[in-house]
Design a protein around this motif. Sequence first.
Motif, PDB file in Angstrom:
ATOM      1  N   UNK A  31     -25.954  17.481   3.950  1.00  0.00           N
ATOM      2  CA  UNK A  31     -24.814  17.492   2.952  1.00  0.00           C
ATOM      3  C   UNK A  31     -23.465  18.047   3.322  1.00  0.00           C
ATOM      4  N   UNK A  32     -23.596  19.097   4.091  1.00  0.00           N
ATOM      5  CA  UNK A  32     -22.395  19.532   4.369  1.00  0.00           C
ATOM      6  C   UNK A  32     -21.588  18.661   5.462  1.00  0.00           C
ATOM      7  N   UNK A  33     -22.373  18.044   6.245  1.00  0.00           N
ATOM      8  CA  UNK A  33     -22.078  16.947   7.569  1.00  0.00           C
ATOM      9  C   UNK A  33     -21.186  15.897   6.543  1.00  0.00           C
ATOM     10  N   UNK A  34     -22.228  15.359   5.636  1.00  0.00           N
ATOM     11  CA  UNK A  34     -21.745  14.250   4.956  1.00  0.00           C
ATOM     12  C   UNK A  34     -20.279  14.540   3.977  1.00  0.00           C
ATOM     13  N   UNK A  35     -20.111  15.894   3.389  1.00  0.00           N
ATOM     14  CA  UNK A  35     -19.080  16.248   2.550  1.00  0.00           C
ATOM     15  C   UNK A  35     -17.924  16.398   3.358  1.00  0.00           C
ATOM     16  N   UNK A  36     -18.071  16.599   4.825  1.00  0.00           N
ATOM     17  CA  UNK A  36     -16.982  17.010   5.732  1.00  0.00           C
ATOM     18  C   UNK A  36     -16.422  15.593   6.127  1.00  0.00           C
ATOM     19  N   UNK A  37     -17.373  14.497   6.359  1.00  0.00           N
ATOM     20  CA  UNK A  37     -16.889  13.157   6.624  1.00  0.00           C
ATOM     21  C   UNK A  37     -16.032  12.544   5.405  1.00  0.00           C
ATOM     22  N   UNK A  38     -16.587  12.821   4.351  1.00  0.00           N
ATOM     23  CA  UNK A  38     -15.816  12.467   3.138  1.00  0.00           C
ATOM     24  C   UNK A  38     -14.550  12.978   2.932  1.00  0.00           C
ATOM     25  N   UNK A  39     -14.204  14.156   3.394  1.00  0.00           N
ATOM     26  CA  UNK A  39     -13.128  15.028   3.373  1.00  0.00           C
ATOM     27  C   UNK A  39     -12.036  14.163   4.414  1.00  0.00           C
ATOM     28  N   UNK A  40     -12.547  13.903   5.832  1.00  0.00           N
ATOM     29  CA  UNK A  40     -11.821  13.645   6.771  1.00  0.00           C
ATOM     30  C   UNK A  40     -11.349  11.904   6.399  1.00  0.00           C
TER      31      UNK A  40
END
Length: 412
Positions: free
Chosen positions: A6-15
């Motif tokens: 989930x953290x990875x997914x939210x990180x890529x959404x932010x990027x």
Amino acid sequence: MASCSERKQSGSLVAKMAEFVELLESWVREHGGFVHPAVGIHKGDRGRGAFASKDLAGELCRLPPKLLISEKLAEGSMAFGHELRMAAEEFTAAPGLVLLTAFLLHEGAAGAHCNSFYAPYFHVLPKKLSSLPVCWPDDHWLHSTIKGSHLERQVRAKRHNLGLEFALLKSYVGKLPLTWEDFLWARCIVSSRAYSLQSQRCLVPWADLLNHGTSSEVCVRYGLEGETASDFVMNLGQLVPQGAELLQSYGDKPNATLLLDYGFVLPQAPPAVVSLAFQLPQLLETDPALKEKKVFWTRVSKGRSFRKGELLLEVDEAAEAFLELLRAAVVCGQPQGSSCDLEEKLQDPSVEMEALIRLQHSAQQALGKLCEFEGPEVKEDWEVVSQQNCAQALADERCVLQSLVARAKRES
Ligand SMILES: C[S@@+](CC[C@H](N)C(=O)[O-])C[C@H]1O[C@@H](n2cnc3c(N)ncnc32)[C@H](O)[C@@H]1O
């Protein structure tokens, strides 16, 4: 706690979002506009917003007219634009917002592959607007948290009006497969982001990334400037220190309005409006003053229509209009001689006293209707925030109702 994926997914959404913001800023510059390079768009306490990445003063952004999406542009660029404007003016309360909604739908603004001229702007728009009560699913438990409140009535009224706008739009945007969800997204984007500029509703790319602040927090002023007063310009009224959020004002609105239109509330907002029940006075056929009372009541009640002898009225903190009706109802209920002066009776201290007692009763009744519903134990983030927002809006209603009870007790 969020899982690793989930953290990875939210990180890529932010990027991805940062990339879209960069593309938007390049698009503004390419088309002759200006965005201050020392403004960072990222998440803060109020969600995504604009922040000073060094001490800032002066002009924040300037957008030439071709980058603005005005209701006039919307009208002119859709084949059915003029017809839609005429119908929206006749049948809806916000024709400008209906036109802008139609434009977003017409341009496919929600689509990942949108090829509109405004696509760089559309890509930064939020995809989900779940904090807006009109977007809650019909059977969602959050509706129970506002049961009996004025806010509940406002949500219902707004959903009803949006339903009418949807039906209207469907008859014009007929060639597009328009769903309620698409419409709701576009309509809520418009109501939470459109500016009013020289009596035109207008979407302003980039500028609408700024969040709302109270009068003591606002540091940004905006307006139309330039030789033909057609550039949208945002200016900082004072030096803003590095790290501070750049805030504009969406207007001095009570929490229920902020919640309905924007999906957030403030700890301190202007007083709420509440709903109070009003009983229609019974006029007896045998009353010698019946005729005068009917004329008098028609004048005072200003053509309001009652259902089953009762009416729910919007009442503000001062309750003046409500008290005026209560006084008139008291006068109508009193036995009078055949040639009495009803207007004069309105000034009678006993009438005032009775009206205040009725006000107290109505406010107490409304307080009793406000419920405290907790909802399920496990909640999603947006549900927790929405429940807190509702609790604040209801606390504001309770505060106004309690002050009406206290005032009525004191003065009666
Ligand atoms: C015009 S947009 C501002 C930019 C928005 N935050 C974004 O990310 O696109 C209005 C929306 O921002 C959020 N917002 C604005 N001011 C806020 C505030 N003071 N507190 C919480 N949310 C706020 C609400 O979701 C509102 O519907």
